[in-house]
Design a protein around this motif. Sequence first.
Motif, PDB file in Angstrom:
ATOM      1  N   ILE A  99       0.847  -1.200   0.000  1.00 40.78           N
ATOM      2  CA  ILE A  99       0.000   0.000   0.000  1.00 40.78           C
ATOM      3  C   ILE A  99       0.885   1.253   0.000  1.00 40.78           C
ATOM      4  O   ILE A  99       0.715   2.167  -0.803  1.00 40.78           O
ATOM      5  CB  ILE A  99      -0.917   0.015   1.242  1.00 40.78           C
ATOM      6  N   ARG A 100       1.872   1.265   0.900  1.00 40.52           N
ATOM      7  CA  ARG A 100       2.739   2.444   1.007  1.00 40.52           C
ATOM      8  C   ARG A 100       3.532   2.677  -0.280  1.00 40.52           C
ATOM      9  O   ARG A 100       3.767   3.818  -0.670  1.00 40.52           O
ATOM     10  CB  ARG A 100       3.728   2.263   2.166  1.00 40.52           C
ATOM     11  N   MET A 101       3.942   1.568  -0.928  1.00 44.19           N
ATOM     12  CA  MET A 101       4.791   1.672  -2.118  1.00 44.19           C
ATOM     13  C   MET A 101       4.070   2.472  -3.208  1.00 44.19           C
ATOM     14  O   MET A 101       4.701   3.119  -4.038  1.00 44.19           O
ATOM     15  CB  MET A 101       5.149   0.263  -2.605  1.00 44.19           C
ATOM     16  N   SER A 102       2.748   2.456  -3.177  1.00 44.22           N
ATOM     17  CA  SER A 102       1.993   3.188  -4.217  1.00 44.22           C
ATOM     18  C   SER A 102       2.243   4.687  -4.113  1.00 44.22           C
ATOM     19  O   SER A 102       2.039   5.432  -5.071  1.00 44.22           O
ATOM     20  CB  SER A 102       0.492   2.905  -4.090  1.00 44.22           C
ATOM     21  N   ARG A 103       2.728   5.168  -2.969  1.00 47.19           N
ATOM     22  CA  ARG A 103       3.065   6.602  -2.818  1.00 47.19           C
ATOM     23  C   ARG A 103       4.264   6.944  -3.704  1.00 47.19           C
ATOM     24  O   ARG A 103       4.472   8.081  -4.082  1.00 47.19           O
ATOM     25  CB  ARG A 103       3.458   6.918  -1.373  1.00 47.19           C
ATOM     26  N   ALA A 104       5.082   5.916  -4.000  1.00 42.66           N
ATOM     27  CA  ALA A 104       6.321   6.143  -4.761  1.00 42.66           C
ATOM     28  C   ALA A 104       6.156   5.682  -6.193  1.00 42.66           C
ATOM     29  O   ALA A 104       7.117   5.267  -6.847  1.00 42.66           O
ATOM     30  CB  ALA A 104       7.453   5.380  -4.093  1.00 42.66           C
ATOM     31  N   PHE A 105       4.933   5.680  -6.648  1.00 40.79           N
ATOM     32  CA  PHE A 105       4.629   5.195  -7.991  1.00 40.79           C
ATOM     33  C   PHE A 105       4.172   6.356  -8.855  1.00 40.79           C
ATOM     34  O   PHE A 105       3.380   7.179  -8.425  1.00 40.79           O
ATOM     35  CB  PHE A 105       3.508   4.137  -7.897  1.00 40.79           C
ATOM     36  N   ASN A 106       4.714   6.446 -10.058  1.00 43.36           N
ATOM     37  CA  ASN A 106       4.285   7.486 -10.999  1.00 43.36           C
ATOM     38  C   ASN A 106       3.392   6.814 -12.036  1.00 43.36           C
ATOM     39  O   ASN A 106       3.887   6.094 -12.911  1.00 43.36           O
ATOM     40  CB  ASN A 106       5.521   8.120 -11.668  1.00 43.36           C
ATOM     41  N   CYS A 107       2.079   7.020 -11.885  1.00 43.78           N
ATOM     42  CA  CYS A 107       1.142   6.280 -12.746  1.00 43.78           C
ATOM     43  C   CYS A 107       1.099   6.827 -14.169  1.00 43.78           C
ATOM     44  O   CYS A 107       0.516   6.225 -15.059  1.00 43.78           O
ATOM     45  CB  CYS A 107      -0.262   6.278 -12.137  1.00 43.78           C
ATOM     46  N   PHE A 108       1.758   7.969 -14.427  1.00 41.07           N
ATOM     47  CA  PHE A 108       1.757   8.527 -15.792  1.00 41.07           C
ATOM     48  C   PHE A 108       2.775   7.806 -16.673  1.00 41.07           C
ATOM     49  O   PHE A 108       2.565   7.639 -17.866  1.00 41.07           O
ATOM     50  CB  PHE A 108       2.044  10.032 -15.743  1.00 41.07           C
ATOM     51  N   HIS A 151      -3.513  11.439   4.865  1.00 39.37           N
ATOM     52  CA  HIS A 151      -4.416  11.050   5.974  1.00 39.37           C
ATOM     53  C   HIS A 151      -5.149   9.753   5.636  1.00 39.37           C
ATOM     54  O   HIS A 151      -5.262   8.849   6.463  1.00 39.37           O
ATOM     55  CB  HIS A 151      -5.433  12.178   6.245  1.00 39.37           C
ATOM     56  N   GLU A 152      -5.653   9.675   4.391  1.00 41.82           N
ATOM     57  CA  GLU A 152      -6.353   8.458   3.967  1.00 41.82           C
ATOM     58  C   GLU A 152      -5.392   7.277   3.955  1.00 41.82           C
ATOM     59  O   GLU A 152      -5.721   6.176   4.374  1.00 41.82           O
ATOM     60  CB  GLU A 152      -6.993   8.676   2.585  1.00 41.82           C
ATOM     61  N   MET A 153      -4.167   7.515   3.506  1.00 45.29           N
ATOM     62  CA  MET A 153      -3.122   6.479   3.475  1.00 45.29           C
ATOM     63  C   MET A 153      -2.884   5.965   4.891  1.00 45.29           C
ATOM     64  O   MET A 153      -2.815   4.757   5.134  1.00 45.29           O
ATOM     65  CB  MET A 153      -1.849   7.070   2.871  1.00 45.29           C
ATOM     66  N   ALA A 154      -2.812   6.893   5.852  1.00 45.47           N
ATOM     67  CA  ALA A 154      -2.570   6.524   7.257  1.00 45.47           C
ATOM     68  C   ALA A 154      -3.669   5.585   7.759  1.00 45.47           C
ATOM     69  O   ALA A 154      -3.382   4.522   8.321  1.00 45.47           O
ATOM     70  CB  ALA A 154      -2.518   7.783   8.115  1.00 45.47           C
ATOM     71  N   PHE A 155      -4.923   5.949   7.483  1.00 46.53           N
ATOM     72  CA  PHE A 155      -6.047   5.133   7.974  1.00 46.53           C
ATOM     73  C   PHE A 155      -6.134   3.806   7.235  1.00 46.53           C
ATOM     74  O   PHE A 155      -6.402   2.756   7.830  1.00 46.53           O
ATOM     75  CB  PHE A 155      -7.370   5.912   7.855  1.00 46.53           C
ATOM     76  N   PHE A 156      -5.850   3.824   5.943  1.00 46.94           N
ATOM     77  CA  PHE A 156      -5.914   2.580   5.160  1.00 46.94           C
ATOM     78  C   PHE A 156      -4.863   1.598   5.701  1.00 46.94           C
ATOM     79  O   PHE A 156      -5.114   0.413   5.879  1.00 46.94           O
ATOM     80  CB  PHE A 156      -5.705   2.878   3.673  1.00 46.94           C
TER      81      PHE A 156
END
Length: 243
Positions: A99-108, A151-156
Amino acid sequence: ISATELELLMQNVIFAHQETCQFRQENLQILRWETFSPEEMQNFQQKPMDQMWERCVCHITDAIQYIVEFAKRLSGFTDLNPNDQIVLLKAGAMELLLIRMSRAFNCFNNTVFFEGKYAQLELFHSLGCTDLITSMFDLCQSLCALNLSEHEMAFFNAITLLNPSYPWLQDKHKVDTLYRKIHFAFRHLLRRTHREFILMKLPEKEKLSNICQLHLEKLNIFRQMYPTIAWERFPPLYKELFI
Ligand SMILES: CCS(=O)(=O)c1ccc(CC(=O)Nc2nc(-c3ccccc3)c(C(=O)c3ccccc3CC(C)C)s2)cc1
């Protein structure tokens, strides 16, 4: 749960994430157009399988150390019985990493932050687990589409970790009570920000556990090919969690 207890709980989840997020979201964003050159890509692709596995395992073990810290700062987690804390981390560490790794993902441009720059899927070729990497990229794509706030990431992360349905839990009721409180606080946050719809769009539990299962399968195949490397070169925390 009282209004004050709710506010305190929300603060706690958000601070626990902020203090243990490893790379700040804004820094990951700044770097996201720094991609590896074809030569650098080739350099990674030519690395022997055992060397690439060792590097990746060390990176995810670093990331998991931050996840353990996140859990320890979640109020109520350290009040759980110690066995249950281990069970939840053993089952949830890899899920939270995904889940956290998606923060470091460039979807473009379909790249992920790895060793200082953003890497395409092909960079990981020598790992010999393209299906695992592909499902990782797919998961990151679907999470990116939700554009989760920190914030949503934290709760997820918190509700994924505090999963009361694990079979080996000794005090299931205590985990369930904490889970329900955090889930309630999450819904409260989403209502206030008119983002309730994301609850239906978060990846299902079994999608996360399927990727975790795939990781364990690929790890076992690797260990059959290189029986001593895992014991000699992998960090103790990784061995404790996955071997
Ligand atoms: C996670 C906290 S953060 O601050 O956002 C952060 C902090 C630090 C980084 C840098 C980083 O370690 N990136 C890595 N990327 C990948 C990766 C690789 C393939 C696809 C997608 C991401 C790594 C892996 O080793 C990996 C991760 C998930 C599943 C499987 C693997 C490979 C297997 C062999 C262990 S390590 C990135 C992000």
